[in-house]
Enzyme design. Structure first.
Site, PDB file in Angstrom:
ATOM      1  N   ARG A 101      -0.125  -7.876   0.354  1.00 44.69           N
ATOM      2  CA  ARG A 101       0.556  -8.272   1.251  1.00 44.69           C
ATOM      3  C   ARG A 101      -0.244  -9.380   2.289  1.00 44.69           C
ATOM      4  O   ARG A 101      -1.332  -8.968   2.485  1.00 44.69           O
ATOM      5  CB  ARG A 101       1.407  -7.256   2.022  1.00 44.69           C
ATOM      6  CG  ARG A 101       2.259  -7.536   3.196  1.00 44.69           C
ATOM      7  CD  ARG A 101       2.735  -6.072   3.862  1.00 44.69           C
ATOM      8  NE  ARG A 101       3.543  -6.482   4.834  1.00 44.69           N
ATOM      9  CZ  ARG A 101       4.243  -5.584   5.577  1.00 44.69           C
ATOM     10  NH1 ARG A 101       3.806  -4.047   5.631  1.00 44.69           N
ATOM     11  NH2 ARG A 101       5.418  -5.672   6.414  1.00 44.69           N
TER      12      ARG A 101
ATOM     13  N   LYS B  70      -0.485  -0.114   3.623  1.00 38.85           N
ATOM     14  CA  LYS B  70       0.587  -1.014   4.273  1.00 38.85           C
ATOM     15  C   LYS B  70       0.949  -1.982   3.683  1.00 38.85           C
ATOM     16  O   LYS B  70       1.473  -3.090   4.122  1.00 38.85           O
ATOM     17  CB  LYS B  70       0.061  -1.035   5.570  1.00 38.85           C
ATOM     18  CG  LYS B  70      -0.451  -0.028   6.578  1.00 38.85           C
ATOM     19  CD  LYS B  70       0.146   1.331   6.233  1.00 38.85           C
ATOM     20  CE  LYS B  70       1.607   1.724   6.601  1.00 38.85           C
ATOM     21  NZ  LYS B  70       2.105   2.851   6.432  1.00 38.85           N
TER      22      LYS B  70
ATOM     23  N   ARG C  74       9.057   0.921   9.238  1.00 39.74           N
ATOM     24  CA  ARG C  74       9.301   0.355  10.623  1.00 39.74           C
ATOM     25  C   ARG C  74      10.160  -0.518  10.521  1.00 39.74           C
ATOM     26  O   ARG C  74      11.138  -0.621  11.533  1.00 39.74           O
ATOM     27  CB  ARG C  74       7.592   0.239  11.132  1.00 39.74           C
ATOM     28  CG  ARG C  74       7.583  -0.096  12.424  1.00 39.74           C
ATOM     29  CD  ARG C  74       6.024  -0.662  12.690  1.00 39.74           C
ATOM     30  NE  ARG C  74       5.616  -1.642  11.765  1.00 39.74           N
ATOM     31  CZ  ARG C  74       5.885  -2.823  12.265  1.00 39.74           C
ATOM     32  NH1 ARG C  74       6.139  -3.141  13.564  1.00 39.74           N
ATOM     33  NH2 ARG C  74       5.475  -3.949  11.548  1.00 39.74           N
ATOM     34  N   LYS C  75       9.723  -1.823  10.253  1.00 37.67           N
ATOM     35  CA  LYS C  75      10.554  -3.048  10.366  1.00 37.67           C
ATOM     36  C   LYS C  75      10.950  -3.605   8.910  1.00 37.67           C
ATOM     37  O   LYS C  75      11.921  -4.127   8.761  1.00 37.67           O
ATOM     38  CB  LYS C  75       9.866  -4.275  11.112  1.00 37.67           C
ATOM     39  CG  LYS C  75       9.948  -4.115  12.488  1.00 37.67           C
ATOM     40  CD  LYS C  75       9.483  -5.330  13.280  1.00 37.67           C
ATOM     41  CE  LYS C  75       9.463  -5.284  14.909  1.00 37.67           C
ATOM     42  NZ  LYS C  75       8.801  -6.515  15.402  1.00 37.67           N
TER      43      LYS C  75
ATOM     44  N   HIS D  73      -4.795   4.111  -3.114  1.00 42.84           N
ATOM     45  CA  HIS D  73      -5.400   3.126  -2.365  1.00 42.84           C
ATOM     46  C   HIS D  73      -6.865   2.880  -2.772  1.00 42.84           C
ATOM     47  O   HIS D  73      -7.721   2.122  -2.034  1.00 42.84           O
ATOM     48  CB  HIS D  73      -5.338   3.412  -0.864  1.00 42.84           C
ATOM     49  CG  HIS D  73      -4.129   3.507  -0.213  1.00 42.84           C
ATOM     50  ND1 HIS D  73      -2.887   2.694  -0.333  1.00 42.84           N
ATOM     51  CD2 HIS D  73      -3.463   4.439   0.754  1.00 42.84           C
ATOM     52  CE1 HIS D  73      -2.058   3.026   0.263  1.00 42.84           C
ATOM     53  NE2 HIS D  73      -2.314   4.036   1.083  1.00 42.84           N
TER      54      HIS D  73
ATOM     55  N   SER E 232       1.244  -3.388  10.551  1.00 44.38           N
ATOM     56  CA  SER E 232       1.924  -2.160  10.294  1.00 44.38           C
ATOM     57  C   SER E 232       0.950  -1.045  10.355  1.00 44.38           C
ATOM     58  O   SER E 232       1.177   0.042  10.428  1.00 44.38           O
ATOM     59  CB  SER E 232       2.204  -2.418   8.780  1.00 44.38           C
ATOM     60  OG  SER E 232       2.839  -1.441   8.101  1.00 44.38           O
TER      61      SER E 232
HETATM   62  S1  PPS Z   1       0.874   3.252   3.078  1.00 44.33           S
HETATM   63  O1  PPS Z   1       1.182   4.239   4.095  1.00 44.33           O
HETATM   64  O2  PPS Z   1      -0.049   2.709   2.832  1.00 44.33           O
HETATM   65  O3  PPS Z   1       1.597   4.049   1.703  1.00 44.33           O
HETATM   66  O4  PPS Z   1       2.394   2.371   3.563  1.00 44.33           O
HETATM   67  P1  PPS Z   1       2.949   1.369   2.785  1.00 44.33           P
HETATM   68  O5  PPS Z   1       3.963   2.033   1.870  1.00 44.33           O
HETATM   69  O6  PPS Z   1       1.806   0.284   1.691  1.00 44.33           O
HETATM   70  O7  PPS Z   1       3.387   0.006   3.408  1.00 44.33           O
HETATM   71  C1  PPS Z   1       4.524   0.536   4.228  1.00 44.33           C
HETATM   72  C2  PPS Z   1       4.963  -0.672   4.866  1.00 44.33           C
HETATM   73  O8  PPS Z   1       5.939  -0.868   3.785  1.00 44.33           O
HETATM   74  C3  PPS Z   1       7.184  -1.291   4.269  1.00 44.33           C
HETATM   75  N1  PPS Z   1       8.419  -1.008   3.298  1.00 44.33           N
HETATM   76  C4  PPS Z   1       9.312  -1.676   3.069  1.00 44.33           C
HETATM   77  N2  PPS Z   1       9.449  -3.365   3.370  1.00 44.33           N
HETATM   78  C5  PPS Z   1      10.687  -3.780   2.923  1.00 44.33           C
HETATM   79  N3  PPS Z   1      11.480  -3.077   1.837  1.00 44.33           N
HETATM   80  C6  PPS Z   1      11.392  -2.054   1.748  1.00 44.33           C
HETATM   81  N4  PPS Z   1      12.182  -1.317   0.827  1.00 44.33           N
HETATM   82  C7  PPS Z   1      10.078  -1.469   2.259  1.00 44.33           C
HETATM   83  N5  PPS Z   1       9.720  -0.115   2.109  1.00 44.33           N
HETATM   84  C8  PPS Z   1       8.676   0.014   2.546  1.00 44.33           C
HETATM   85  C9  PPS Z   1       7.388  -0.448   5.581  1.00 44.33           C
HETATM   86  O9  PPS Z   1       8.344  -0.849   6.544  1.00 44.33           O
HETATM   87  C10 PPS Z   1       5.938  -0.910   6.204  1.00 44.33           C
HETATM   88  O10 PPS Z   1       5.869  -2.053   6.858  1.00 44.33           O
HETATM   89  P2  PPS Z   1       6.138  -2.260   8.287  1.00 44.33           P
HETATM   90  O11 PPS Z   1       5.795  -3.747   8.534  1.00 44.33           O
HETATM   91  O12 PPS Z   1       5.403  -1.332   9.024  1.00 44.33           O
HETATM   92  O13 PPS Z   1       7.553  -2.089   8.535  1.00 44.33           O
END
Ligand code: PPS
Length: 287
Positions: A121, A44, A248-249, A99, A129
């Site tokens: 992060r 995440k 998500r957000k 990971h 998240s």
């Molecule tokens: S995982 O399951 O561990 O592979 O997840 P990971 O990709 O590390 O993290 C997912 C969160 O990254 C956000 N995300 C983004 N944020 C901003 N811009 C872009 N382009 C983007 N792509 C992925 C995603 O929305 C998840 O965060 P949250 O806070 O849940 O929205």
């Protein structure tokens, strides 16, 4: 039904993708190539975002590859059963993701010139998240409450282990020429500049138009619309799309909408204690 996690070196891994064999192979037998590029994160923290950025840099900003091939096929999860098969059969130079904490990363990495990009992060946003993701992904135990989930996070009891140990282990690589770290917050604040720095680290010569195209196609809005990275194509027995959205957000500081004052104080106390030896300032330390 309780989830039967795969255990490896005392760390829980989600069962749908991992096996003891794949983790053991990744750790002890996986042959790292000098031109491999690894996208490494604690869950995440921006894994899928970095996968998109690296794919787009590789294709000089042209979105064709990212829009037609699943992200997990472009940048395989080499420590999982399926990802391992892909990684072994891919021609060089490979883009790979995981990971894994530093201490169970492939042993052959140490004597290679392969590059690692480590994205981290604000851990408070990671835990929020992760909480929502665990509700929709059936390979993770459904959280009983945010309070308990936060406690498990702080105790290092969630799948993939402790955030603190993950960050500390990888940050020991700081200063090495084949190691680059960046935060989710820097990506959010200045994606164009971050992509430029990544290109420099990777030795990729992209002009400003190429870089702008990377930025545009790796935006939250573009990625949400792209079925090759928004998780919509994952089988419903793994990802229950009725319970939320993987993308998500995509914002910073959502933790402020979730933490109580008491949770925030407990978090700060444990964070200060666990991070003091690292002697580093992250963007969230100023907030
Ligand atoms: S995982 O399951 O561990 O592979 O997840 P990971 O990709 O590390 O993290 C997912 C969160 O990254 C956000 N995300 C983004 N944020 C901003 N811009 C872009 N382009 C983007 N792509 C992925 C995603 O929305 C998840 O965060 P949250 O806070 O849940 O929205």
């Amino acid at each position: 039904m309780p989830v039967q996690y795969v255990m490896y070196k005392g760390i829980k891994f989600p069962p749908a993708y991992n096996s003891e064999h794949s983790l053991n192979f990744a750790h002890n037998e996986f042959l790292v190539r000098d031109d491999d590029i690894f996208n490494v994160t604690y869950p995440k923290s921006g894994t899928v975002w970095m996968t998109e950025i690296l794919s787009l840099i590789r294709s000089h900003g042209h979105p064709g590859w990212s829009r037609t091939i699943l992200n997990s096929d472009r940048v395989p999860w080499f420590s999982t059963q399926l990802g391992l098969e892909s990684a072994l059969s891919y021609p060089s130079p490979r883009l790979l993701t995981c990971h894994l904490p530093r201490h169970i990363f492939p042993k052959s990495f140490s004597c290679s010139r392969a590059k690692v990009i480590y994205t981290l992060r604000d851990p408070r946003d990671v835990v929020v998240s992760y909480y929502y993701f665990s509700k929709m992904c059936n390979s993770y135990e459904d959280p009983t409450s945010f309070e308990q989930f936060l406690r498990d996070f702080l105790n290092g009891e969630l799948p993939h282990g402790s955030w603190f140990e993950h960050v500390q282990g990888w940050m020991e690589m700081k200063g090495r020429e084949n190691f680059f770290f960046i935060t989710y917050e820097e990506l959010k604040q200045d994606l164009q500049g971050s992509v430029r720095r990544l290109c420099q680290f990777l030795g990729q010569d992209l002009d400003e138009d190429d870089i702008s195209s990377v930025v545009q196609n790796a935006s939250f809005t573009s990625m949400r619309e792209n079925p090759m990275c928004n998780s919509i194509l994952l089988p419903s027995d793994i990802m229950d799309q009725t319970k939320g959205q993987f993308l998500r957000k995509g914002i910073c500081e959502d933790w402020k909408n979730h933490f109580t004052v008491a949770q925030s104080e407990t978090f700060d106390r444990i964070y200060q204690d666990r991070m003091q030896n690292l002697n580093m300032a992250f963007p969230w330390d100023r907030r």
